[in-house]
Design a protein around this motif. Sequence first.
Motif, PDB file in Angstrom:
ATOM      1  N   MET A  66       0.822  -1.213   0.000  1.00  0.00           N
ATOM      2  CA  MET A  66       0.000   0.000   0.000  1.00  0.00           C
ATOM      3  C   MET A  66       0.855   1.263   0.000  1.00  0.00           C
ATOM      4  SD  MET A  66      -3.097  -0.968  -0.280  1.00  0.00           S
ATOM      5  CE  MET A  66      -3.921   0.584  -0.030  1.00  0.00           C
ATOM      6  N   HIS A  67       1.965   1.286   0.740  1.00  0.00           N
ATOM      7  CA  HIS A  67       2.785   2.492   0.844  1.00  0.00           C
ATOM      8  C   HIS A  67       3.735   2.680  -0.336  1.00  0.00           C
ATOM      9  CE1 HIS A  67       5.230  -0.666   2.679  1.00  0.00           C
ATOM     10  NE2 HIS A  67       6.272   0.021   2.267  1.00  0.00           N
ATOM     11  N   ALA A  68       3.993   1.647  -1.118  1.00  0.00           N
ATOM     12  CA  ALA A  68       4.952   1.759  -2.219  1.00  0.00           C
ATOM     13  C   ALA A  68       4.293   1.704  -3.593  1.00  0.00           C
ATOM     14  CB  ALA A  68       5.998   0.650  -2.116  1.00  0.00           C
ATOM     15  N   ASP A  69       3.178   1.000  -3.711  1.00  0.00           N
ATOM     16  CA  ASP A  69       2.559   0.788  -5.021  1.00  0.00           C
ATOM     17  C   ASP A  69       1.247   1.544  -5.206  1.00  0.00           C
ATOM     18  OD1 ASP A  69       4.529  -1.087  -6.067  1.00  0.00           O
ATOM     19  OD2 ASP A  69       3.793  -2.441  -4.511  1.00  0.00           O
ATOM     20  N   PHE A  70       0.877   2.332  -4.215  1.00  0.00           N
ATOM     21  CA  PHE A  70      -0.332   3.152  -4.290  1.00  0.00           C
ATOM     22  C   PHE A  70       0.014   4.551  -3.794  1.00  0.00           C
ATOM     23  CE2 PHE A  70      -1.784  -1.152  -3.997  1.00  0.00           C
ATOM     24  CZ  PHE A  70      -2.903  -1.215  -4.814  1.00  0.00           C
ATOM     25  N   GLU A  71      -0.349   5.552  -4.578  1.00  0.00           N
ATOM     26  CA  GLU A  71      -0.103   6.935  -4.186  1.00  0.00           C
ATOM     27  C   GLU A  71      -1.210   7.366  -3.234  1.00  0.00           C
ATOM     28  OE1 GLU A  71      -0.661  10.625  -6.862  1.00  0.00           O
ATOM     29  OE2 GLU A  71       1.403   9.940  -7.149  1.00  0.00           O
ATOM     30  N   ASP A  72      -0.848   7.867  -2.083  1.00  0.00           N
ATOM     31  CA  ASP A  72      -1.818   8.272  -1.053  1.00  0.00           C
ATOM     32  C   ASP A  72      -2.774   7.132  -0.697  1.00  0.00           C
ATOM     33  OD1 ASP A  72      -0.755  10.890  -0.974  1.00  0.00           O
ATOM     34  OD2 ASP A  72      -2.014  11.480  -2.660  1.00  0.00           O
ATOM     35  N   TYR A  73      -2.320   5.910  -0.830  1.00  0.00           N
ATOM     36  CA  TYR A  73      -3.088   4.698  -0.507  1.00  0.00           C
ATOM     37  C   TYR A  73      -4.342   4.517  -1.359  1.00  0.00           C
ATOM     38  CZ  TYR A  73      -0.064   4.274   3.543  1.00  0.00           C
ATOM     39  OH  TYR A  73       1.028   4.140   4.349  1.00  0.00           O
ATOM     40  N   THR A  74      -4.500   5.295  -2.414  1.00  0.00           N
ATOM     41  CA  THR A  74      -5.717   5.184  -3.234  1.00  0.00           C
ATOM     42  C   THR A  74      -5.446   4.999  -4.721  1.00  0.00           C
ATOM     43  OG1 THR A  74      -5.867   7.594  -3.402  1.00  0.00           O
ATOM     44  CG2 THR A  74      -7.121   6.549  -1.630  1.00  0.00           C
ATOM     45  N   THR A  75      -4.463   5.674  -5.263  1.00  0.00           N
ATOM     46  CA  THR A  75      -4.180   5.640  -6.694  1.00  0.00           C
ATOM     47  C   THR A  75      -3.096   4.602  -6.975  1.00  0.00           C
ATOM     48  OG1 THR A  75      -4.715   7.981  -6.842  1.00  0.00           O
ATOM     49  CG2 THR A  75      -3.539   7.004  -8.704  1.00  0.00           C
ATOM     50  N   PHE A  76      -3.401   3.662  -7.842  1.00  0.00           N
ATOM     51  CA  PHE A  76      -2.462   2.581  -8.160  1.00  0.00           C
ATOM     52  C   PHE A  76      -1.317   3.114  -9.000  1.00  0.00           C
ATOM     53  CE2 PHE A  76      -1.520  -1.341 -10.799  1.00  0.00           C
ATOM     54  CZ  PHE A  76      -0.792  -1.965  -9.798  1.00  0.00           C
ATOM     55  N   LYS A  77      -0.110   3.070  -8.461  1.00  0.00           N
ATOM     56  CA  LYS A  77       1.115   3.471  -9.152  1.00  0.00           C
ATOM     57  C   LYS A  77       2.205   2.483  -8.755  1.00  0.00           C
ATOM     58  CE  LYS A  77       0.267   8.151 -10.218  1.00  0.00           C
ATOM     59  NZ  LYS A  77       0.833   9.409 -10.543  1.00  0.00           N
ATOM     60  N   PRO A  78       2.233   1.328  -9.427  1.00  0.00           N
ATOM     61  CA  PRO A  78       3.173   0.283  -9.012  1.00  0.00           C
ATOM     62  C   PRO A  78       4.629   0.668  -9.217  1.00  0.00           C
ATOM     63  CG  PRO A  78       2.137  -0.287 -11.092  1.00  0.00           C
ATOM     64  CD  PRO A  78       1.465   0.956 -10.605  1.00  0.00           C
ATOM     65  N   ALA A  79       5.468   0.140  -8.344  1.00  0.00           N
ATOM     66  CA  ALA A  79       6.909   0.324  -8.473  1.00  0.00           C
ATOM     67  C   ALA A  79       7.381  -0.374  -9.750  1.00  0.00           C
ATOM     68  CB  ALA A  79       7.612  -0.258  -7.250  1.00  0.00           C
ATOM     69  N   ALA A  80       8.505   0.055 -10.284  1.00  0.00           N
ATOM     70  CA  ALA A  80       9.005  -0.440 -11.568  1.00  0.00           C
ATOM     71  C   ALA A  80       9.194  -1.955 -11.593  1.00  0.00           C
ATOM     72  CB  ALA A  80      10.308   0.260 -11.914  1.00  0.00           C
ATOM     73  N   HIS A  81       9.659  -2.543 -10.519  1.00  0.00           N
ATOM     74  CA  HIS A  81       9.925  -3.988 -10.514  1.00  0.00           C
ATOM     75  C   HIS A  81       8.640  -4.818 -10.609  1.00  0.00           C
ATOM     76  CE1 HIS A  81       8.934  -3.517  -6.259  1.00  0.00           C
ATOM     77  NE2 HIS A  81       8.681  -4.818  -6.261  1.00  0.00           N
ATOM     78  N   GLN A  82       7.501  -4.240 -10.319  1.00  0.00           N
ATOM     79  CA  GLN A  82       6.244  -4.990 -10.353  1.00  0.00           C
ATOM     80  C   GLN A  82       5.872  -5.418 -11.773  1.00  0.00           C
ATOM     81  OE1 GLN A  82       5.323  -6.223  -7.796  1.00  0.00           O
ATOM     82  NE2 GLN A  82       5.107  -4.838  -6.088  1.00  0.00           N
ATOM     83  N   GLU A  83       6.284  -4.657 -12.764  1.00  0.00           N
ATOM     84  CA  GLU A  83       5.999  -5.021 -14.152  1.00  0.00           C
ATOM     85  C   GLU A  83       6.666  -6.352 -14.509  1.00  0.00           C
ATOM     86  OE1 GLU A  83       6.506  -3.301 -18.681  1.00  0.00           O
ATOM     87  OE2 GLU A  83       6.596  -1.906 -17.014  1.00  0.00           O
ATOM     88  N   ASP A  84       7.900  -6.540 -14.079  1.00  0.00           N
ATOM     89  CA  ASP A  84       8.599  -7.809 -14.320  1.00  0.00           C
ATOM     90  C   ASP A  84       7.907  -8.966 -13.616  1.00  0.00           C
ATOM     91  OD1 ASP A  84      10.545  -6.635 -15.908  1.00  0.00           O
ATOM     92  OD2 ASP A  84      11.908  -6.310 -14.209  1.00  0.00           O
ATOM     93  N   MET A  85       7.505  -8.747 -12.369  1.00  0.00           N
ATOM     94  CA  MET A  85       6.831  -9.805 -11.610  1.00  0.00           C
ATOM     95  C   MET A  85       5.494 -10.172 -12.258  1.00  0.00           C
ATOM     96  SD  MET A  85       8.902 -10.729  -9.350  1.00  0.00           S
ATOM     97  CE  MET A  85       7.802 -11.866  -8.562  1.00  0.00           C
ATOM     98  N   LEU A  86       4.748  -9.166 -12.686  1.00  0.00           N
ATOM     99  CA  LEU A  86       3.459  -9.428 -13.327  1.00  0.00           C
ATOM    100  C   LEU A  86       3.651 -10.149 -14.650  1.00  0.00           C
ATOM    101  CD1 LEU A  86       0.411  -9.167 -13.287  1.00  0.00           C
ATOM    102  CD2 LEU A  86       0.656  -6.928 -14.353  1.00  0.00           C
ATOM    103  N   SER A  87       4.678  -9.793 -15.389  1.00  0.00           N
ATOM    104  CA  SER A  87       4.974 -10.463 -16.652  1.00  0.00           C
ATOM    105  C   SER A  87       5.280 -11.945 -16.422  1.00  0.00           C
ATOM    106  CB  SER A  87       6.150  -9.769 -17.336  1.00  0.00           C
ATOM    107  OG  SER A  87       6.314 -10.232 -18.636  1.00  0.00           O
ATOM    108  N   LYS A  88       6.074 -12.251 -15.407  1.00  0.00           N
ATOM    109  CA  LYS A  88       6.377 -13.651 -15.071  1.00  0.00           C
ATOM    110  C   LYS A  88       5.102 -14.403 -14.693  1.00  0.00           C
ATOM    111  CE  LYS A  88      11.028 -12.826 -13.360  1.00  0.00           C
ATOM    112  NZ  LYS A  88      11.914 -12.772 -12.195  1.00  0.00           N
ATOM    113  N   LEU A  89       4.272 -13.771 -13.880  1.00  0.00           N
ATOM    114  CA  LEU A  89       3.028 -14.402 -13.455  1.00  0.00           C
ATOM    115  C   LEU A  89       2.129 -14.699 -14.647  1.00  0.00           C
ATOM    116  CD1 LEU A  89       0.870 -13.733 -10.435  1.00  0.00           C
ATOM    117  CD2 LEU A  89      -0.183 -13.404 -12.640  1.00  0.00           C
ATOM    118  N   LEU A  90       1.945 -13.724 -15.522  1.00  0.00           N
ATOM    119  CA  LEU A  90       1.071 -13.919 -16.685  1.00  0.00           C
ATOM    120  C   LEU A  90       1.619 -14.979 -17.636  1.00  0.00           C
ATOM    121  CD1 LEU A  90       0.016 -10.245 -17.397  1.00  0.00           C
ATOM    122  CD2 LEU A  90      -1.363 -12.052 -16.354  1.00  0.00           C
TER     123      LEU A  90
END
Length: 105
Positions: A66-90
Amino acid sequence: MTPEYNHSTTGALKTAIDFLFFEWHDKAAGVVGYGVSGGVRAAEHLPQVLGQVKVADVQAAVELLMHADFEDYTTFKPAAHQEDMLSKLLNQVVSWSKALRPLRM
């Protein structure tokens, strides 16, 4: 995707999984958890629930903080490394889905 609620997934998600019991059979799923600690306990519990409805969960998982991947705990703004993790998952979900296709025919 599941938020963490009382160290597990939400009741609403569990009800949805139970309601669509047969529709889940022989499918693949990836788990994306989110919460203060990345939803790790919900992400750990959800595969146990999915296994009961014959869903193969993949190894890769995405844990959104919540504190790193969401701006003000409401707007989704994932950290850069999350794109790689999501790509692996998909990629794993697609591979497992193809492998399980004969069971669904």
